[in-house]
Enzyme design. Structure first.
Site, mmCIF file in Angstrom:
data_model
loop_
_atom_site.group_PDB
_atom_site.id
_atom_site.type_symbol
_atom_site.label_atom_id
_atom_site.label_comp_id
_atom_site.label_asym_id
_atom_site.label_seq_id
_atom_site.Cartn_x
_atom_site.Cartn_y
_atom_site.Cartn_z
ATOM 1 N N ASN A 34 0.803 -1.167 -0.023
ATOM 2 C CA ASN A 34 0.134 -0.003 0.068
ATOM 3 C C ASN A 34 0.948 1.177 -0.094
ATOM 4 O OD1 ASN A 34 -1.870 2.024 0.464
ATOM 5 N ND2 ASN A 34 -2.491 1.147 2.384
ATOM 6 N N LEU A 35 1.036 1.927 -1.128
ATOM 7 C CA LEU A 35 1.786 3.013 -1.102
ATOM 8 C C LEU A 35 1.042 4.344 -0.343
ATOM 9 C CD1 LEU A 35 2.731 3.209 -4.916
ATOM 10 C CD2 LEU A 35 3.953 2.274 -2.845
ATOM 11 N N LYS A 36 -0.170 4.174 0.165
ATOM 12 C CA LYS A 36 -0.889 5.347 0.889
ATOM 13 C C LYS A 36 -0.919 6.467 0.242
ATOM 14 C CE LYS A 36 -0.444 3.122 5.459
ATOM 15 N NZ LYS A 36 -0.435 3.127 6.838
ATOM 16 N N HIS A 86 -9.477 0.272 5.513
ATOM 17 C CA HIS A 86 -8.289 0.475 6.128
ATOM 18 C C HIS A 86 -8.396 1.248 7.348
ATOM 19 C CE1 HIS A 86 -4.271 1.864 6.795
ATOM 20 N NE2 HIS A 86 -3.887 0.797 6.093
ATOM 21 N N GLU A 137 -5.115 -5.737 11.479
ATOM 22 C CA GLU A 137 -4.162 -4.876 11.666
ATOM 23 C C GLU A 137 -4.453 -3.969 12.864
ATOM 24 O OE1 GLU A 137 -2.542 -2.942 7.416
ATOM 25 O OE2 GLU A 137 -4.666 -2.465 7.867
ATOM 26 N N ILE A 155 0.672 -0.171 13.187
ATOM 27 C CA ILE A 155 0.510 0.247 11.827
ATOM 28 C C ILE A 155 1.785 1.551 11.768
ATOM 29 C CG2 ILE A 155 -0.796 1.622 9.977
ATOM 30 C CD1 ILE A 155 -3.188 0.367 10.784
ATOM 31 N N GLY A 184 3.032 -3.101 10.702
ATOM 32 C CA GLY A 184 4.549 -3.393 10.952
ATOM 33 C C GLY A 184 5.253 -4.386 10.212
ATOM 34 N N ALA A 227 3.323 -1.113 4.072
ATOM 35 C CA ALA A 227 3.254 0.107 3.117
ATOM 36 C C ALA A 227 4.745 0.897 3.464
ATOM 37 C CB ALA A 227 2.133 1.093 3.741
ATOM 38 N N SER A 228 4.694 1.528 4.561
ATOM 39 C CA SER A 228 6.198 2.157 4.864
ATOM 40 C C SER A 228 7.394 1.642 4.527
ATOM 41 C CB SER A 228 6.182 2.773 6.333
ATOM 42 O OG SER A 228 6.040 1.999 7.110
#
Length: 214
Positions: free
Chosen positions: A6-8, A85, A133, A138, A173, A194-195
Protein backbone atom coordinates in the site's frame (compact mmCIF):
# COMPACT_ATOMS: atom_id res chain seq x y z
CA UNK A 1 1.44 -16.00 0.16
CA UNK A 2 0.23 -12.68 -1.23
CA UNK A 3 2.25 -9.49 -0.63
CA UNK A 4 0.20 -6.30 -1.06
CA UNK A 5 2.12 -3.02 -0.94
CA UNK A 6 0.00 0.00 0.00
CA UNK A 7 1.63 3.24 -1.14
CA UNK A 8 -0.83 5.32 0.94
CA UNK A 9 -0.11 9.00 0.18
CA UNK A 10 3.65 8.71 0.66
CA UNK A 11 5.91 10.90 -1.54
CA UNK A 12 7.49 7.91 -3.23
CA UNK A 13 8.15 7.07 -6.87
CA UNK A 14 5.09 4.89 -7.37
CA UNK A 15 5.95 3.60 -10.85
CA UNK A 16 9.48 2.66 -9.72
CA UNK A 17 8.07 0.73 -6.76
CA UNK A 18 5.54 -0.94 -9.05
CA UNK A 19 8.23 -2.01 -11.52
CA UNK A 20 10.23 -3.51 -8.65
CA UNK A 21 7.12 -5.33 -7.44
CA UNK A 22 6.51 -6.72 -10.92
CA UNK A 23 10.10 -7.90 -11.33
CA UNK A 24 10.38 -9.52 -7.90
CA UNK A 25 6.99 -11.17 -8.31
CA UNK A 26 7.85 -12.58 -11.74
CA UNK A 27 11.27 -13.85 -10.67
CA UNK A 28 10.25 -15.25 -7.28
CA UNK A 29 6.86 -16.65 -8.27
CA UNK A 30 5.27 -14.93 -5.27
CA UNK A 31 2.06 -13.02 -5.92
CA UNK A 32 2.58 -9.31 -5.25
CA UNK A 33 0.55 -6.17 -5.92
CA UNK A 34 0.61 -2.39 -5.44
CA UNK A 35 -2.18 -0.14 -4.11
CA UNK A 36 -1.52 3.47 -5.17
CA UNK A 37 -3.56 6.65 -4.88
CA UNK A 38 -6.65 6.55 -7.13
CA UNK A 39 -5.16 9.15 -9.48
CA UNK A 40 -2.17 6.85 -10.14
CA UNK A 41 -4.06 3.62 -10.75
CA UNK A 42 -3.67 3.66 -14.52
CA UNK A 43 -0.01 4.72 -14.33
CA UNK A 44 0.77 1.88 -11.96
CA UNK A 45 -1.22 -0.60 -14.04
CA UNK A 46 0.83 0.40 -17.09
CA UNK A 47 4.02 -0.84 -15.36
CA UNK A 48 2.69 -4.39 -15.56
CA UNK A 49 2.39 -4.76 -11.78
CA UNK A 50 -0.80 -6.18 -10.32
CA UNK A 51 -2.73 -3.09 -9.25
CA UNK A 52 -5.20 -2.61 -6.39
CA UNK A 53 -7.23 0.35 -5.19
CA UNK A 54 -6.86 1.67 -1.65
CA UNK A 55 -10.62 2.16 -1.34
CA UNK A 56 -13.92 2.04 -3.20
CA UNK A 57 -17.02 3.93 -2.09
CA UNK A 58 -20.33 2.21 -1.32
CA UNK A 59 -22.10 3.91 -4.22
CA UNK A 60 -23.47 3.18 -7.68
CA UNK A 61 -23.00 5.30 -10.77
CA UNK A 62 -24.75 8.64 -10.33
CA UNK A 63 -24.58 11.85 -8.29
CA UNK A 64 -21.74 11.01 -5.90
CA UNK A 65 -19.14 13.78 -6.22
CA UNK A 66 -15.86 12.91 -4.53
CA UNK A 67 -16.58 9.19 -4.36
CA UNK A 68 -14.30 6.46 -5.66
CA UNK A 69 -16.46 4.47 -8.04
CA UNK A 70 -15.67 0.75 -8.24
CA UNK A 71 -16.26 0.64 -12.00
CA UNK A 72 -13.83 3.54 -12.53
CA UNK A 73 -11.20 1.75 -10.44
CA UNK A 74 -11.60 -1.38 -12.54
CA UNK A 75 -11.47 0.61 -15.79
CA UNK A 76 -8.15 2.10 -14.63
CA UNK A 77 -6.68 -1.40 -14.33
CA UNK A 78 -7.23 -2.38 -10.69
CA UNK A 79 -8.10 -6.02 -10.01
CA UNK A 80 -8.86 -5.61 -6.30
CA UNK A 81 -9.41 -3.13 -3.51
CA UNK A 82 -8.80 -2.60 0.15
CA UNK A 83 -11.88 -1.72 2.19
CA UNK A 84 -12.06 -0.23 5.70
CA UNK A 85 -8.36 0.44 6.17
CA UNK A 86 -7.68 1.91 9.63
CA UNK A 87 -7.00 5.26 7.93
CA UNK A 88 -10.28 5.06 5.98
CA UNK A 89 -12.77 3.54 8.39
CA UNK A 90 -16.33 2.75 7.32
CA UNK A 91 -19.51 1.81 9.15
CA UNK A 92 -20.49 -1.84 8.85
CA UNK A 93 -23.32 -1.00 6.44
CA UNK A 94 -20.89 0.95 4.25
CA UNK A 95 -18.41 -1.93 4.28
CA UNK A 96 -21.21 -4.13 2.99
CA UNK A 97 -22.05 -1.49 0.37
CA UNK A 98 -18.43 -1.22 -0.73
CA UNK A 99 -18.24 -5.00 -1.06
CA UNK A 100 -21.33 -4.93 -3.26
CA UNK A 101 -19.77 -2.19 -5.37
CA UNK A 102 -16.55 -4.19 -5.73
CA UNK A 103 -18.54 -7.28 -6.69
CA UNK A 104 -20.31 -5.31 -9.46
CA UNK A 105 -16.92 -4.34 -10.87
CA UNK A 106 -15.46 -7.85 -10.40
CA UNK A 107 -12.81 -6.60 -7.95
CA UNK A 108 -11.14 -8.86 -5.42
CA UNK A 109 -11.61 -7.58 -1.86
CA UNK A 110 -9.64 -7.36 1.39
CA UNK A 111 -11.50 -5.88 4.36
CA UNK A 112 -9.25 -4.54 7.10
CA UNK A 113 -10.09 -5.04 10.78
CA UNK A 114 -8.57 -3.98 14.10
CA UNK A 115 -8.90 -7.23 16.03
CA UNK A 116 -10.18 -10.83 15.83
CA UNK A 117 -13.73 -9.87 16.81
CA UNK A 118 -13.90 -7.41 13.91
CA UNK A 119 -12.35 -10.03 11.64
CA UNK A 120 -15.25 -12.34 12.42
CA UNK A 121 -17.79 -9.60 11.71
CA UNK A 122 -16.08 -8.72 8.43
CA UNK A 123 -15.85 -12.37 7.38
CA UNK A 124 -19.62 -12.63 7.75
CA UNK A 125 -19.91 -10.16 4.84
CA UNK A 126 -18.06 -12.66 2.58
CA UNK A 127 -15.08 -10.67 1.25
CA UNK A 128 -12.27 -12.58 -0.40
CA UNK A 129 -9.99 -11.86 2.55
CA UNK A 130 -9.84 -10.03 5.86
CA UNK A 131 -6.65 -8.35 7.11
CA UNK A 132 -6.00 -7.96 10.83
CA UNK A 133 -4.17 -4.70 11.57
CA UNK A 134 -3.94 -3.47 15.18
CA UNK A 135 -3.82 0.36 14.75
CA UNK A 136 -1.10 0.88 17.33
CA UNK A 137 1.36 -1.15 15.23
CA UNK A 138 0.62 0.41 11.83
CA UNK A 139 3.63 2.29 10.46
CA UNK A 140 5.90 0.99 13.20
CA UNK A 141 8.92 -1.28 13.23
CA UNK A 142 7.29 -4.18 15.08
CA UNK A 143 5.10 -6.63 13.21
CA UNK A 144 1.85 -7.89 14.69
CA UNK A 145 3.00 -11.43 13.85
CA UNK A 146 5.91 -11.06 16.25
CA UNK A 147 4.58 -8.51 18.77
CA UNK A 148 1.34 -10.36 19.40
CA UNK A 149 1.14 -13.59 17.39
CA UNK A 150 -2.01 -14.56 19.26
CA UNK A 151 -3.87 -11.80 17.44
CA UNK A 152 -3.09 -13.39 14.08
CA UNK A 153 -3.97 -16.90 15.22
CA UNK A 154 -7.21 -15.69 16.83
CA UNK A 155 -8.06 -13.77 13.65
CA UNK A 156 -7.60 -16.91 11.55
CA UNK A 157 -9.80 -18.87 13.97
CA UNK A 158 -12.46 -16.13 13.96
CA UNK A 159 -12.64 -16.00 10.17
CA UNK A 160 -12.63 -19.77 9.78
CA UNK A 161 -15.47 -20.13 12.27
CA UNK A 162 -17.61 -17.84 10.12
CA UNK A 163 -16.54 -18.72 6.57
CA UNK A 164 -13.72 -21.09 5.69
CA UNK A 165 -13.43 -19.53 2.24
CA UNK A 166 -12.35 -16.12 3.63
CA UNK A 167 -8.56 -15.80 3.75
CA UNK A 168 -6.80 -13.93 6.54
CA UNK A 169 -3.98 -11.47 5.88
CA UNK A 170 -1.63 -9.90 8.40
CA UNK A 171 -0.79 -6.20 8.43
CA UNK A 172 0.76 -3.60 10.71
CA UNK A 173 4.53 -3.38 10.98
CA UNK A 174 5.38 -6.07 8.42
CA UNK A 175 8.76 -5.19 6.94
CA UNK A 176 11.01 -8.28 6.72
CA UNK A 177 11.07 -11.79 5.37
CA UNK A 178 10.94 -13.07 8.94
CA UNK A 179 7.70 -11.15 9.50
CA UNK A 180 6.18 -12.72 6.39
CA UNK A 181 7.32 -16.20 7.41
CA UNK A 182 5.92 -15.75 10.92
CA UNK A 183 2.59 -14.61 9.50
CA UNK A 184 2.43 -17.69 7.30
CA UNK A 185 3.22 -20.01 10.19
CA UNK A 186 0.30 -18.49 12.10
CA UNK A 187 -2.09 -19.24 9.26
CA UNK A 188 -2.10 -15.97 7.32
CA UNK A 189 -2.26 -16.28 3.53
CA UNK A 190 -1.07 -12.77 2.78
CA UNK A 191 0.50 -9.64 4.23
CA UNK A 192 -0.17 -5.92 3.87
CA UNK A 193 2.62 -3.41 4.25
CA UNK A 194 3.31 0.20 3.33
CA UNK A 195 6.14 2.23 4.83
CA UNK A 196 8.59 -0.69 4.80
CA UNK A 197 8.61 -0.53 1.00
CA UNK A 198 7.29 2.94 0.12
CA UNK A 199 9.80 4.71 2.38
CA UNK A 200 12.76 2.45 1.60
CA UNK A 201 15.90 3.78 -0.11
CA UNK A 202 15.98 0.53 -2.11
CA UNK A 203 12.43 -0.87 -2.43
CA UNK A 204 13.55 -3.78 -4.60
CA UNK A 205 15.99 -4.99 -1.94
CA UNK A 206 13.21 -4.86 0.67
CA UNK A 207 10.88 -6.79 -1.64
CA UNK A 208 13.48 -9.51 -2.16
CA UNK A 209 13.92 -9.77 1.60
CA UNK A 210 10.15 -10.08 2.05
CA UNK A 211 9.98 -13.15 -0.18
CA UNK A 212 13.26 -14.66 1.01
CA UNK A 213 11.69 -17.05 3.52
CA UNK A 214 8.55 -18.03 1.65
Amino acid sequence: MFVLVNLKAYPCDGPAVARAVREVSEESGVRMAVAPQAAQLETIHDTGAETWAQHVSPVEQGSHTGSTLAEAVADAGAVGTLINHSERRLRLADIDGALSAADRADLETVVCANNPAQVGAAAALAPDAVAVEPPELIGGDVSVSTADPGVVKDAVDAATAVDEDVSVFCGAGVSTGSDVAAAGELGAEGVLLASGVAKADDPEAVLWDLVSEI
